[in-house]
Design a protein around this motif. Structure first.
Motif, PDB file in Angstrom:
ATOM      1  N   UNK A 398      -3.429  -4.900   1.038  1.00  0.00           N
ATOM      2  CA  UNK A 398      -3.769  -3.624   1.679  1.00  0.00           C
ATOM      3  C   UNK A 398      -2.744  -2.537   1.403  1.00  0.00           C
ATOM      4  N   UNK A 399      -1.648  -2.866   0.779  1.00  0.00           N
ATOM      5  CA  UNK A 399      -0.581  -1.886   0.563  1.00  0.00           C
ATOM      6  C   UNK A 399      -0.170  -1.897  -0.892  1.00  0.00           C
ATOM      7  N   UNK A 400      -0.199  -0.715  -1.510  1.00  0.00           N
ATOM      8  CA  UNK A 400       0.166  -0.630  -2.912  1.00  0.00           C
ATOM      9  C   UNK A 400       1.647  -0.865  -3.140  1.00  0.00           C
ATOM     10  N   UNK A 401       1.982  -1.485  -4.252  1.00  0.00           N
ATOM     11  CA  UNK A 401       3.382  -1.746  -4.590  1.00  0.00           C
ATOM     12  C   UNK A 401       3.964  -0.553  -5.346  1.00  0.00           C
ATOM     13  N   UNK A 402       5.266  -0.400  -5.248  1.00  0.00           N
ATOM     14  CA  UNK A 402       5.974   0.588  -6.050  1.00  0.00           C
ATOM     15  C   UNK A 402       6.176   1.937  -5.390  1.00  0.00           C
ATOM     16  N   UNK A 403       5.418   2.233  -4.350  1.00  0.00           N
ATOM     17  CA  UNK A 403       5.624   3.484  -3.639  1.00  0.00           C
ATOM     18  C   UNK A 403       4.986   4.696  -4.277  1.00  0.00           C
ATOM     19  N   UNK A 404       4.245   4.521  -5.378  1.00  0.00           N
ATOM     20  CA  UNK A 404       3.608   5.648  -6.044  1.00  0.00           C
ATOM     21  C   UNK A 404       2.130   5.739  -5.674  1.00  0.00           C
ATOM     22  N   UNK A 405       1.571   6.963  -5.796  1.00  0.00           N
ATOM     23  CA  UNK A 405       0.121   7.188  -5.723  1.00  0.00           C
ATOM     24  C   UNK A 405      -0.494   6.587  -4.465  1.00  0.00           C
ATOM     25  N   UNK A 406       0.162   6.792  -3.323  1.00  0.00           N
ATOM     26  CA  UNK A 406      -0.289   6.147  -2.092  1.00  0.00           C
ATOM     27  C   UNK A 406      -1.688   6.530  -1.656  1.00  0.00           C
ATOM     28  N   UNK A 407      -2.044   7.797  -1.824  1.00  0.00           N
ATOM     29  CA  UNK A 407      -3.395   8.200  -1.397  1.00  0.00           C
ATOM     30  C   UNK A 407      -4.452   7.657  -2.358  1.00  0.00           C
ATOM     31  N   UNK A 408      -4.113   7.535  -3.635  1.00  0.00           N
ATOM     32  CA  UNK A 408      -5.063   7.009  -4.613  1.00  0.00           C
ATOM     33  C   UNK A 408      -5.287   5.519  -4.409  1.00  0.00           C
ATOM     34  N   UNK A 409      -4.212   4.769  -4.191  1.00  0.00           N
ATOM     35  CA  UNK A 409      -4.388   3.336  -3.986  1.00  0.00           C
ATOM     36  C   UNK A 409      -5.140   3.055  -2.687  1.00  0.00           C
ATOM     37  N   UNK A 410      -4.941   3.900  -1.665  1.00  0.00           N
ATOM     38  CA  UNK A 410      -5.704   3.728  -0.427  1.00  0.00           C
ATOM     39  C   UNK A 410      -7.190   3.946  -0.679  1.00  0.00           C
ATOM     40  N   UNK A 411      -7.523   4.976  -1.455  1.00  0.00           N
ATOM     41  CA  UNK A 411      -8.922   5.246  -1.778  1.00  0.00           C
ATOM     42  C   UNK A 411      -9.514   4.130  -2.634  1.00  0.00           C
ATOM     43  N   UNK A 412      -8.729   3.590  -3.572  1.00  0.00           N
ATOM     44  CA  UNK A 412      -9.205   2.480  -4.390  1.00  0.00           C
ATOM     45  C   UNK A 412      -9.473   1.243  -3.543  1.00  0.00           C
TER      46      UNK A 412
END
Length: 463
Positions: A398-412
């Motif tokens: 449920x949480x993207x790694x690396x700290x980048x593109x947080x809104x995009x990974x949430x939408x994905x």
């Protein structure tokens, strides 16, 4: 609730003070035609036609006065808001032209959320007369919807938990003869395990639930509106710092937008079959809280590893989106959520991030937002970033790694719960004004609501 219908009335020749609208560029020409006393007064007041400024124009008698107001060339939603907040009580009409879109700001500038004021400040009505009679009902409907979002978001979490949110949906649904139901307890745990997991740590009287409302003719196109209803977000065991928790009463802002949009659909009798879904929960902390590293089942059948308990909004939305997609002949889904801080870092407080799996839907929303003065900004569902959501244990993290593109990974992440072939748009909105502006006080705010309504009207309204 403010009686907006009393503040915007059809012009039938009633007594009213004139409001002369000028622009900075055209002020000099207008001023040439004014008597010397007016020119002297405006010079003393240093009034030069700047947008958002005004001055009182004296008449022959003490009560015989008018107003000159500086505005933009074309009136936008907030062009008259400052004026409505400053003029004395009474009735007014524009001496030249019609208020158009500016009527909305006139109404909302007079709305107050004073539930917790022992002695609310008096707010005498300023009535605006208009000969655009056909626009009155629509403007009043939109003002009510915006005020509903603001009031819900401004209400402290102690007074607006999942149960209270359900009762508000019930009340609005009853007024429109809609069917409202709530799934909770064992039924929620079995049917919507991610919603249940997020909210199970809350006190018994604040237990999670899925709220659903259905309205309209089954023969009409079916649309689903989904809103994140996290009534308070502590961050869970990945607890937020106090500064990050201070505004978390607004984490149900997505639900507020969804409910307000549903109210607009129903009150305007839009020819659709409406399905409103609000997963309502409090992300609290107790011995029963879900944990980092847990693997949750979902209604869709995917298993989700919990990389961060503060990424809970996408979990409850995942189960709700799955439920929405179970209905046949679903034309589109719109979801609203105060989902990521990353969207605010990228776009600031005023611009909701728009994600969509359908270019036509995204274009329609963006165009509608621009026309309504409620802008959206599309960000990409960039599929290579889905690798950031990989899990070693489960189908997805449920949480993207690396700290980048947080809104995009949430939408994905959300996209994984949308059935193939269904047009879907996701609005990551702030639902808050950090600084007050005319007609837009500091506090809860509807951002993206009017854009979505304008799009739905264009698609499903009268030809």
């Amino acid at each position: 609730m403010t009686d907006f219908s009393a503040l915007l009335q059809a012009d039938r020749g009633q007594p009213a003070r004139a409001v002369h609208r000028v622009t900075k560029a055209g002020f000099g020409d207008w001023l040439k035609d004014q008597p010397g006393s007016v020119r002297a007064l405006l010079a003393a007041a240093r009034f030069e036609g700047e947008a958002g400024t005004h001055a009182i124009l004296p008449g022959k008698g003490a009560e015989d006065w008018a107003v000159v107001a500086g505005t933009e060339e074309v009136l936008g939603p907030w062009s008259l808001a400052g004026l409505a907040g400053k003029l004395p009580e009474g009735s007014y009409r524009l001496a030249e032209g019609a208020p158009g879109d500016g009527a909305l700001g006139w109404l909302l500038a007079q709305h107050r959320f004073d539930r917790y004021r022992r002695e609310p400040k008096p707010n005498p009505p300023r009535i605006l007369l208009t000969d655009e009679a056909a626009r009155i009902d629509e403007t009043v409907r939109i003002a009510r919807a915006v005020a509903l979002v603001r009031d819900l978001v401004d209400t402290p979490s102690a007074d607006l938990g999942p149960v209270e949110l359900y009762r508000i949906v019930e009340q609005i649904g009853a007024a429109e003869s809609a069917t409202v139901r709530s799934t909770q307890g064992e039924d929620l745990a079995e049917g919507y395990p991610m919603i249940h997991a997020v909210g199970r740590a809350a006190a018994h009287h604040r237990q999670p639930r899925l709220i659903e409302l259905e309205w309209g003719n089954p023969k009409h196109p079916r649309i689903a509106i989904v809103g994140k209803g996290i009534c308070f977000d502590s961050g869970g065991l990945d607890i937020k710092p106090s500064s990050g928790m201070l505004l978390m009463k607004k984490d149900m802002g997505g639900a507020a937008h969804a409910l307000a949009l549903a109210q607009l659909v129903m009150s305007a009798r839009l020819p659709v079959r409406l399905h409103l879904l609000i997963p309502a929960a409090e992300n609290a902390i107790s011995a029963d809280a879900f944990r980092p590293g847990d693997v949750l089942a979902s209604r869709k059948g995917l298993h989700v590893e919990i990389g961060n308990t503060d990424a809970e909004g996408r979990l409850v939305l995942g189960d709700a989106l799955t439920r929405a997609c179970e209905e046949e002949a679903l034309a589109l889904i719109l979801d609203f959520a105060t989902l990521t801080g990353a969207a605010r870092v990228a776009l600031g407080p005023d611009l909701p991030a728009l994600f969509a799996n359908d270019d036509a839907l995204a274009d329609d929303l963006a165009k509608a937002g621009s026309a309504a003065g409620d802008p959206l900004w599309r960000l990409p569902l960039w599929q290579p970033y889905a690798d950031m959501l990989k899990s070693e244990l489960a189908d997805v993290n449920n949480s993207g790694t690396g700290g980048f593109a947080g809104s995009i990974t949430a939408a994905l992440f959300l996209e994984k719960f949308v059935a193939p072939g269904i047009a879907w748009a996701h609005l990551d909105t702030f639902a808050w004004n950090p600084a007050g502006k005319p007609g837009r006080p500091k506090g809860g705010e509807a951002l993206g609501l009017r854009a979505a309504w304008a799009m739905l009207k264009t698609r499903y309204g009268p030809a």
